[in-house]
Scaffold this active site. Structure first.
Site, PDB file in Angstrom:
ATOM      1  N   LYS A   1      -9.857   0.502  -2.606  1.00 36.27           N
ATOM      2  CA  LYS A   1     -10.307   0.188  -0.962  1.00 36.27           C
ATOM      3  C   LYS A   1     -11.702   0.377  -0.413  1.00 36.27           C
ATOM      4  CE  LYS A   1      -7.590   0.889   3.190  1.00 36.27           C
ATOM      5  NZ  LYS A   1      -6.464   1.507   3.757  1.00 36.27           N
TER       6      LYS A   1
ATOM      7  N   CYS B   1      -5.047  -3.765   3.122  1.00 39.96           N
ATOM      8  CA  CYS B   1      -4.728  -3.482   4.410  1.00 39.96           C
ATOM      9  C   CYS B   1      -5.852  -3.796   5.381  1.00 39.96           C
ATOM     10  CB  CYS B   1      -4.318  -2.205   4.739  1.00 39.96           C
ATOM     11  SG  CYS B   1      -3.272  -1.832   5.948  1.00 39.96           S
TER      12      CYS B   1
ATOM     13  N   GLU C   1       0.866  -1.112   0.071  1.00 41.13           N
ATOM     14  CA  GLU C   1      -0.155  -0.082  -0.098  1.00 41.13           C
ATOM     15  C   GLU C   1       0.803   1.217  -0.022  1.00 41.13           C
ATOM     16  OE1 GLU C   1      -3.807   1.533   2.647  1.00 41.13           O
ATOM     17  OE2 GLU C   1      -2.297   0.421   3.570  1.00 41.13           O
TER      18      GLU C   1
END
Length: 286
Positions: free
Chosen positions: A112, A172, A40
């Site tokens: 995301k 993440c 990321e």
């Protein structure tokens, strides 16, 4: 199939980050990796919301997007481009992960879904970020992150069918939400990729257990590429990039430092395991 997770300590300097990413992807390709996952914020990790806004690229063009296309084509590999702040229009950019093929073209992209808006208690700094952090003091208030301040949450679950595998895309903080991984498994995912920039305090206790749980419950391989070390503004990331098998077994890990970790994935074994242990088929809506 050999895969690789790249671990970096990204900075505010996009050009320097891209040079380092290029070196590490080339190392992974030299080791025989056909799929390489970058962390990321691989191209930029700054200290403030303003830093992040300044690094936004328009969809379809920008230094990080050109880097991914050129590198994938020149090395003949599939690259998961960590995340890049990319704007399609409007005020905020998405935290976008690009899957780029050996032809240099984007095969899929994932924005995301779960944004990191949390207070981590008991730390000596206060931080806010949109995927990055700013050191705002040295008291014992929570370490604060507000990714949604500058980032538009995604809404699409993404699985890409490629010649190497069916790849499920996450980023993440997503690993804390098993429903996303359940959906990926229902859609036939073989390998889940997890570009990440996990904080040190949460990483020390949650990083590997969460990833192992996601691998086991969905019977998938997991390739998790992390940021490591200290970044602009004092933010510290956990590293420990790793590759897990569908039984939760650790296939490879890089605890600290920039570098590359590789492992061979046995897709025949994966199919046999799913046939003997068909948890996805047994799942019921409750």
């Amino acid at each position: 199939m050999k895969v690789a997770a790249v671990q970096m300590t990204s900075t505010r300097e996009v050009a320097a980050n891209l040079r380092e990413a290029g070196r590490l992807v080339a190392d992974a390709a030299a080791q025989g990796a056909k799929l390489v996952v970058l962390p990321e914020n691989f191209s930029f990790l700054g200290a403030t919301d303003a830093d992040r806004v300044a690094a936004i690229e328009q969809s379809g063009d920008g230094p990080a997007q050109r880097f991914l296309a050129e590198t994938a084509e020149s090395l003949g590999v599939w690259i998961v481009g960590g995340t890049i702040p990319i704007r399609d229009g409007g005020d905020r950019a998405s935290s976008r992960s690009l899957l780029v093929g050996p032809d240099g073209k984007v095969a899929a992209h994932y924005d995301k879904i779960h944004l990191f808006d949390v207070d981590i208690p008991g730390r000596a700094t206060t931080a806010r970020d949109g995927g990055s952090a700013a050191n705002a003091g040295s008291d014992l208030r929570p370490e604060r992150y507000s990714e949604s301040a500058t980032t538009l949450a995604g809404t699409r679950v993404v699985v890409a069918s490629t010649p190497v595998a069916r790849i499920g895309m996450t980023v993440c903080y997503d690993i804390r939400f098993p429903a996303l991984f359940h959906r990926l498994s229902v859609l036939g995912t073989d390998v889940v990729v997890v570009p990440a920039a996990f904080t040190v305090p949460t990483g020390e206790v949650h990083w590997r257990p969460l990833l192992q749980a996601r691998a086991i419950e969905s019977l998938v391989y997991v390739v998790a590429a992390g940021q490591w070390g200290e970044h602009a503004g004092g933010r510290k990331t956990y590293g420990h990039s790793l590759i897990l098998g569908p039984w939760g077994e650790l296939l490879a890990e890089l605890p600290a430092g920039p570098g590359v970790v590789c492992a061979d994935l046995d897709m025949i074994r994966l199919a046999e395991l799913r046939q003997r242990f068909p948890t996805v088929a047994h799942r019921r809506e409750l």
